[in-house]
Design a protein around this motif. Sequence first.
Motif, PDB file in Angstrom:
ATOM      1  N   UNK A  53       1.358 -19.123  15.102  1.00 29.77           N
ATOM      2  CA  UNK A  53       2.378 -19.046  14.055  1.00 29.77           C
ATOM      3  C   UNK A  53       2.650 -17.589  13.699  1.00 29.77           C
ATOM      4  N   UNK A  54       1.584 -16.772  13.629  1.00 34.60           N
ATOM      5  CA  UNK A  54       1.782 -15.353  13.336  1.00 34.60           C
ATOM      6  C   UNK A  54       2.577 -14.674  14.447  1.00 34.60           C
ATOM      7  N   UNK A  55       2.256 -14.950  15.705  1.00 33.67           N
ATOM      8  CA  UNK A  55       2.996 -14.331  16.820  1.00 33.67           C
ATOM      9  C   UNK A  55       4.458 -14.750  16.800  1.00 33.67           C
ATOM     10  N   UNK A  56       4.723 -16.013  16.470  1.00 35.21           N
ATOM     11  CA  UNK A  56       6.118 -16.461  16.336  1.00 35.21           C
ATOM     12  C   UNK A  56       6.809 -15.684  15.216  1.00 35.21           C
ATOM     13  N   UNK A  57       6.124 -15.517  14.095  1.00 32.39           N
ATOM     14  CA  UNK A  57       6.683 -14.783  12.961  1.00 32.39           C
ATOM     15  C   UNK A  57       6.988 -13.337  13.365  1.00 32.39           C
ATOM     16  N   UNK A  58       6.054 -12.695  14.069  1.00 31.75           N
ATOM     17  CA  UNK A  58       6.256 -11.306  14.490  1.00 31.75           C
ATOM     18  C   UNK A  58       7.429 -11.186  15.468  1.00 31.75           C
ATOM     19  N   UNK A  71      11.418  -3.175   5.498  1.00 31.98           N
ATOM     20  CA  UNK A  71      10.216  -2.943   4.684  1.00 31.98           C
ATOM     21  C   UNK A  71       9.753  -4.194   3.942  1.00 31.98           C
ATOM     22  N   UNK A  72      10.696  -4.873   3.299  1.00 31.20           N
ATOM     23  CA  UNK A  72      10.328  -6.074   2.539  1.00 31.20           C
ATOM     24  C   UNK A  72       9.710  -7.146   3.405  1.00 31.20           C
ATOM     25  N   UNK A  73      10.378  -7.457   4.501  1.00 35.21           N
ATOM     26  CA  UNK A  73       9.878  -8.479   5.410  1.00 35.21           C
ATOM     27  C   UNK A  73       8.602  -7.987   6.082  1.00 35.21           C
ATOM     28  N   UNK A  74       8.535  -6.691   6.361  1.00 33.52           N
ATOM     29  CA  UNK A  74       7.345  -6.116   6.988  1.00 33.52           C
ATOM     30  C   UNK A  74       6.100  -6.282   6.129  1.00 33.52           C
ATOM     31  N   UNK A 125      -3.998 -12.640   6.996  1.00 37.22           N
ATOM     32  CA  UNK A 125      -4.426 -14.041   6.926  1.00 37.22           C
ATOM     33  C   UNK A 125      -4.757 -14.582   8.318  1.00 37.22           C
ATOM     34  N   UNK A 126      -3.886 -14.300   9.300  1.00 38.50           N
ATOM     35  CA  UNK A 126      -4.079 -14.835  10.650  1.00 38.50           C
ATOM     36  C   UNK A 126      -5.342 -14.291  11.309  1.00 38.50           C
ATOM     37  N   UNK A 127      -5.654 -13.032  11.057  1.00 35.20           N
ATOM     38  CA  UNK A 127      -6.850 -12.431  11.651  1.00 35.20           C
ATOM     39  C   UNK A 127      -8.069 -12.556  10.755  1.00 35.20           C
ATOM     40  N   UNK A 128      -7.952 -13.371   9.724  1.00 34.17           N
ATOM     41  CA  UNK A 128      -9.044 -13.687   8.792  1.00 34.17           C
ATOM     42  C   UNK A 128      -9.649 -12.423   8.175  1.00 34.17           C
ATOM     43  N   UNK A 129      -8.791 -11.493   7.795  1.00 40.00           N
ATOM     44  CA  UNK A 129      -9.235 -10.277   7.124  1.00 40.00           C
ATOM     45  C   UNK A 129      -9.182 -10.418   5.608  1.00 40.00           C
TER      46      UNK A 129
END
Length: 116
Positions: A44-49, A77-80, A89-93
């Motif tokens: 999901x994160x890769x799709x978002x990126x 900037x805002x979306x970034x 969140x995706x990388x559990x940091x």
Amino acid sequence: MGRKPMRGQASEAIAVLPGPSAREAAHYAELEQWAWRRVRSLRVFYNHATIYVIANLVILLIDLSTPGDPWSYDVLLGWGLFLGLHALYAYELVPWSTLGWEQRTVRKLIEQSLRK
């Protein structure tokens, strides 16, 4: 005539076959569930990126082709910022995004309520 002892009553060799114990199997199943959740989260994160990059390229092209002050950097900037939070969140940091944090917090709450 002597009676033959029933199976399991006499001393007889028992074959113990190698294999995972119930605890190891449960741990592996839990690990597999965690891995699938992690893979889904990363996908999901890769799709978002990917959408972020493509959409911002289109927005930048529109901004460059129209007269006036540049405005696409605000969107970038805002979306970034949101994409950065999604990455954490995706990388559990982020500590509260992990299953371990949930389990520790549940145990802590149970222990606190048992003390009362």
